[in-house]
Design an enzyme around this catalytic site. Sequence first.
Site, PDB file in Angstrom:
ATOM      1  N   TYR A  43     -51.020  12.052  10.601  1.00 25.00           N
ATOM      2  CA  TYR A  43     -51.100  11.196  11.786  1.00 25.00           C
ATOM      3  C   TYR A  43     -50.116  11.672  12.864  1.00 25.00           C
ATOM      4  O   TYR A  43     -49.846  10.991  13.830  1.00 25.00           O
ATOM      5  CB  TYR A  43     -50.765   9.755  11.367  1.00 25.00           C
ATOM      6  N   ASP A 204     -36.833  46.129  16.689  1.00 21.97           N
ATOM      7  CA  ASP A 204     -36.622  45.264  15.523  1.00 21.97           C
ATOM      8  C   ASP A 204     -35.881  46.050  14.441  1.00 21.97           C
ATOM      9  O   ASP A 204     -36.457  46.404  13.405  1.00 21.97           O
ATOM     10  CB  ASP A 204     -38.003  44.773  15.040  1.00 21.97           C
TER      11      ASP A 204
HETATM   12  C1  SPV Z   1     -40.989  39.328  11.545  1.00 18.39           C
HETATM   13  O1  SPV Z   1     -41.781  38.532  12.057  1.00 18.39           O
HETATM   14  O2  SPV Z   1     -40.004  39.773  12.145  1.00 18.39           O
HETATM   15  C2  SPV Z   1     -41.200  39.776  10.161  1.00 18.39           C
HETATM   16  C3  SPV Z   1     -42.557  39.841   9.616  1.00 18.39           C
HETATM   17  O3  SPV Z   1     -40.222  40.149   9.539  1.00 18.39           O
HETATM   18  S1  SPV Z   1     -43.123  41.446   9.863  1.00 18.39           S
HETATM   19  O4  SPV Z   1     -43.024  41.765  11.273  1.00 18.39           O
HETATM   20  O5  SPV Z   1     -44.492  41.503   9.386  1.00 18.39           O
HETATM   21  O6  SPV Z   1     -42.274  42.361   9.075  1.00 18.39           O
HETATM   22 MG    MG Z   2     -38.516  40.491  10.709  1.00 22.47          MG
END
Ligand code: SPV
Ligand code: MG
Length: 431
Positions: A43, A204
């Site tokens: 809900y 990253d």
């Molecule tokens: C992220 O979203 O940073 C992850 C998942 O670690 S992946 O990018 O698939 O490694």
């Molecule tokens: Mg990650």
Amino acid sequence: MKTVYTCFCTDVLHEGHYKIIEECKKYGDVVIGVLTDEAMIKYLRFPSKSLGERVEMIKQIPGIKDVVIQSEIMYDEIFDTLKPDFVVHGDNWKEGPLTLIRDNVLDLLERNGGQLIEVPYTYNENVARIEKRMKEKLAMPEYRRKRLRQLLKLCPIVKVLEVHSGITGLIAEKTVVAHDGELNQFDAMWLSSLCDSTEKGKPDIELVDLTSRVRTINDVMEVTMKPIIFDGDTGGLIEHFVYTVRTLERLGVSAVIIEDKNGLKRNSLFGAEVKQTQDSIKHFCEKIKAGKKVQLTDDFMIIARIESLILEKGLEDALNRADAYVGAGADGIMIHSRNKNPEEIFSFCDAFRLKHPDVPLVVVPTSYNQVTENDLVEHGVNIVIYANHLIRSAYPAMEKTATDILTYHRAKETDDRLMPIKQIISLIEEL
Ligand code: SPV
Ligand code: MG
């Protein structure tokens, strides 16, 4: 006497509820339904009181014949068991996703007989303040932190969306879809390292430091109430990871996921295309144990992410690691794969479930995106993370707008894809 039914989905009673009860009393014996926790989530609310406490609160109301538990947001079972002559509800369900429930009640009344009485919703400052407080209380760290564990008990699968800013937090918080007789929303948010880094224009590679990541967490927390799962990359040095756990826990984050890699961390979706090294089982177990040792509440979760399938080390290696990490105290396991076919993930999940029936299992179906949430539930998955979809949808849209302006030397051509000015200036509500 006629039976009059109304259902409450609240932790706090205010004058709006009392007005509904007074209206009910005009028509016959009043029976009040209390939604179960599971139904309350569907809900679009989340309880801060237990079902027992909510029932007790309603029982204190004078002049009520009975209090019953309503276990579905739809009223079918209530009509079967109670056969109400009248259903009373605030008229606020005439708009938005709740119309789905109103339609269900109208249909049941038409089939079974009976009448719907709609009471004008009480909009005043006092009621608005109480309703807002009830919701916003859930943003406090002590409520937010434990909410993921609560959801794991209540939901067949916890649905998690990537966020990397206040605005993406708002999308995860507020998007609701009424479809196929159900209301759907995201249950939690994933603070992805890929998206948090990308949003800052950085690769990253564990480069964005914790101070900066915490700023993103704060931006999201300022405008949301849902629980957060933090992508902790490798967790770094054990000596540093223990501080990260404390920081996240204090902020009200519900879980950290750390991956069993070491050295320069690269995104998993590169797989074996770049150099990536996996941590030893022994060292990673030490990291998990160290994190578990320093956390101060039972709410916070440390989830171990296994990279064996990503690094092409095979299913057996992944399963061995899962046993070891659970043994070291991990509160859950995330298994990742970049295969387009979900079979290796399903094989892992099936084998893992046989041995560990109750340990939460997390997957990230970015590559094998054809799987549905129901498929995952069938293989014992508890948490599904849609890990990068907001940033991947935003970037091409922004790039197209920039390209169009340069192409046409004006902005008119972009207009039909843009949010109207009226909407953007009032998108964010003032306090
Ligand atoms: C992220 O979203 O940073 C992850 C998942 O670690 S992946 O990018 O698939 O490694
Ligand atoms: Mg990650």
